[in-house]
Design a protein around this motif. Structure first.
Motif, PDB file in Angstrom:
ATOM      1  N   ASP A 124       0.842  -1.483   0.135  1.00 19.06           N
ATOM      2  CA  ASP A 124      -0.385   0.250   0.343  1.00 19.06           C
ATOM      3  C   ASP A 124       1.184   1.320  -0.085  1.00 19.06           C
ATOM      4  O   ASP A 124       0.851   2.103  -0.775  1.00 19.06           O
ATOM      5  CB  ASP A 124      -0.615   0.144   1.567  1.00 19.06           C
ATOM      6  CG  ASP A 124      -1.797  -1.272   1.201  1.00 19.06           C
ATOM      7  OD1 ASP A 124      -2.092  -1.283  -0.125  1.00 19.06           O
ATOM      8  OD2 ASP A 124      -2.777  -1.230   1.857  1.00 19.06           O
ATOM      9  N   ALA A 125       1.918   1.222   0.955  1.00 20.88           N
ATOM     10  CA  ALA A 125       2.667   2.519   0.781  1.00 20.88           C
ATOM     11  C   ALA A 125       3.413   2.314  -0.208  1.00 20.88           C
ATOM     12  O   ALA A 125       3.542   3.610  -1.057  1.00 20.88           O
ATOM     13  CB  ALA A 125       4.087   2.633   2.064  1.00 20.88           C
ATOM     14  N   LEU A 126       3.792   1.611  -0.873  1.00 24.20           N
ATOM     15  CA  LEU A 126       4.948   1.674  -2.264  1.00 24.20           C
ATOM     16  C   LEU A 126       4.117   2.224  -3.344  1.00 24.20           C
ATOM     17  O   LEU A 126       4.030   3.104  -3.646  1.00 24.20           O
ATOM     18  CB  LEU A 126       4.516   0.239  -2.761  1.00 24.20           C
ATOM     19  CG  LEU A 126       5.628  -0.222  -3.652  1.00 24.20           C
ATOM     20  CD1 LEU A 126       7.412   0.645  -4.127  1.00 24.20           C
ATOM     21  CD2 LEU A 126       5.784  -1.666  -4.564  1.00 24.20           C
ATOM     22  N   TYR A 127       2.500   1.705  -3.262  1.00 23.99           N
ATOM     23  CA  TYR A 127       1.545   2.816  -3.978  1.00 23.99           C
ATOM     24  C   TYR A 127       1.592   3.850  -3.934  1.00 23.99           C
ATOM     25  O   TYR A 127       2.003   5.305  -4.654  1.00 23.99           O
ATOM     26  CB  TYR A 127       0.402   2.232  -4.450  1.00 23.99           C
ATOM     27  CG  TYR A 127      -0.576   2.636  -5.478  1.00 23.99           C
ATOM     28  CD1 TYR A 127      -0.984   2.226  -6.797  1.00 23.99           C
ATOM     29  CD2 TYR A 127      -1.541   3.268  -5.129  1.00 23.99           C
ATOM     30  CE1 TYR A 127      -1.273   3.151  -7.475  1.00 23.99           C
ATOM     31  CE2 TYR A 127      -2.830   3.970  -5.774  1.00 23.99           C
ATOM     32  CZ  TYR A 127      -2.645   3.431  -7.296  1.00 23.99           C
ATOM     33  OH  TYR A 127      -3.706   4.036  -7.646  1.00 23.99           O
ATOM     34  N   ASP A 128       1.068   4.309  -3.351  1.00 24.64           N
ATOM     35  CA  ASP A 128       1.409   6.019  -2.526  1.00 24.64           C
ATOM     36  C   ASP A 128       2.916   6.472  -2.744  1.00 24.64           C
ATOM     37  O   ASP A 128       2.389   7.621  -3.293  1.00 24.64           O
ATOM     38  CB  ASP A 128       1.400   5.823  -0.745  1.00 24.64           C
ATOM     39  CG  ASP A 128      -0.510   5.269  -0.140  1.00 24.64           C
ATOM     40  OD1 ASP A 128      -1.236   5.531  -1.505  1.00 24.64           O
ATOM     41  OD2 ASP A 128      -0.095   4.973   0.915  1.00 24.64           O
ATOM     42  N   CYS A 129       3.693   5.465  -2.571  1.00 21.73           N
ATOM     43  CA  CYS A 129       5.258   6.796  -3.386  1.00 21.73           C
ATOM     44  C   CYS A 129       5.097   6.571  -4.444  1.00 21.73           C
ATOM     45  O   CYS A 129       5.358   7.825  -5.232  1.00 21.73           O
ATOM     46  CB  CYS A 129       5.949   5.956  -2.055  1.00 21.73           C
ATOM     47  SG  CYS A 129       6.320   6.444  -0.381  1.00 21.73           S
ATOM     48  N   LEU A 130       5.072   5.557  -5.551  1.00 17.88           N
ATOM     49  CA  LEU A 130       4.927   5.224  -6.585  1.00 17.88           C
ATOM     50  C   LEU A 130       3.673   6.693  -7.652  1.00 17.88           C
ATOM     51  O   LEU A 130       4.268   7.155  -8.281  1.00 17.88           O
ATOM     52  CB  LEU A 130       4.896   4.632  -7.326  1.00 17.88           C
ATOM     53  CG  LEU A 130       5.937   2.630  -7.179  1.00 17.88           C
ATOM     54  CD1 LEU A 130       5.408   1.241  -7.620  1.00 17.88           C
ATOM     55  CD2 LEU A 130       7.511   3.358  -7.568  1.00 17.88           C
ATOM     56  N   THR A 131       2.654   6.585  -7.067  1.00 19.09           N
ATOM     57  CA  THR A 131       1.903   7.359  -7.442  1.00 19.09           C
ATOM     58  C   THR A 131       2.179   8.821  -7.258  1.00 19.09           C
ATOM     59  O   THR A 131       1.704  10.186  -8.199  1.00 19.09           O
ATOM     60  CB  THR A 131       0.556   7.319  -6.965  1.00 19.09           C
ATOM     61  OG1 THR A 131       0.099   7.069  -5.535  1.00 19.09           O
ATOM     62  CG2 THR A 131       0.486   6.234  -8.451  1.00 19.09           C
ATOM     63  N   ASP A 132       2.778   9.242  -5.750  1.00 18.14           N
ATOM     64  CA  ASP A 132       3.218  10.371  -5.683  1.00 18.14           C
ATOM     65  C   ASP A 132       4.821  10.734  -6.473  1.00 18.14           C
ATOM     66  O   ASP A 132       5.183  12.255  -6.778  1.00 18.14           O
ATOM     67  CB  ASP A 132       3.972  10.619  -3.842  1.00 18.14           C
ATOM     68  CG  ASP A 132       2.728  10.230  -3.390  1.00 18.14           C
ATOM     69  OD1 ASP A 132       1.501  10.737  -4.114  1.00 18.14           O
ATOM     70  OD2 ASP A 132       2.726  10.411  -2.218  1.00 18.14           O
ATOM     71  N   ILE A 133       5.209  10.408  -7.448  1.00 12.88           N
ATOM     72  CA  ILE A 133       6.557  10.827  -7.926  1.00 12.88           C
ATOM     73  C   ILE A 133       5.916  11.930  -8.863  1.00 12.88           C
ATOM     74  O   ILE A 133       4.900  11.632  -9.944  1.00 12.88           O
ATOM     75  CB  ILE A 133       7.231   8.652  -9.017  1.00 12.88           C
ATOM     76  CG1 ILE A 133       8.550   8.741  -7.899  1.00 12.88           C
ATOM     77  CG2 ILE A 133       8.481   9.745  -9.983  1.00 12.88           C
ATOM     78  CD1 ILE A 133       8.022   7.237  -8.072  1.00 12.88           C
ATOM     79  N   ASP A 134       6.742  13.041  -9.425  1.00 14.14           N
ATOM     80  CA  ASP A 134       6.750  14.096  -9.953  1.00 14.14           C
ATOM     81  C   ASP A 134       7.203  14.802 -11.044  1.00 14.14           C
ATOM     82  O   ASP A 134       7.522  15.615 -11.212  1.00 14.14           O
ATOM     83  CB  ASP A 134       6.260  15.230  -8.870  1.00 14.14           C
ATOM     84  CG  ASP A 134       7.129  15.614  -8.199  1.00 14.14           C
ATOM     85  OD1 ASP A 134       8.089  14.989  -7.699  1.00 14.14           O
ATOM     86  OD2 ASP A 134       7.111  16.583  -7.437  1.00 14.14           O
TER      87      ASP A 134
END
Length: 90
Positions: free
Chosen positions: A36-46
């Motif tokens: 879950d945290a992996l998804y959150d961090c990957l989708t936060d990459i800007d």
């Protein structure tokens, strides 16, 4: 484009997998070392980022079903985040 390459041959468990991702992608300290945290961090990459995972088959062997779940997270994150590209090399 920022390219991050991780050699999966030496990863033997989910903890090492998450640690390699966190270190390579410079995740924040609050990263929870779970999918879950992996998804959150990957989708936060800007910024344009390519994550290259070499020796993916070694990781599949080591992590069994967990690697399939991680693959699903990678796919969903790439659909959500146009800045992210993930490449798996056997």
């Amino acid at each position: 484009m920022n390219t991050v390459t991780i050699n999966c041959a030496s990863i033997k468990n989910a903890e090492q997998f998450h640690e390699a991702l966190a270190r390579g992608l410079d995740f924040p300290e609050w990263y929870g070392h779970n999918l879950d945290a992996l998804y959150d961090c990957l989708t936060d990459i800007d910024q344009e980022t390519e994550l290259v995972l070499n020796n993916w088959h070694d990781l599949e062997y080591a992590l069994k079903d967990y690697s399939g779940k991680a693959l699903y997270v990678f796919h969903q994150a790439c659909l959500e985040n146009d800045c992210l590209k993930i490449t798996l090399h056997p």
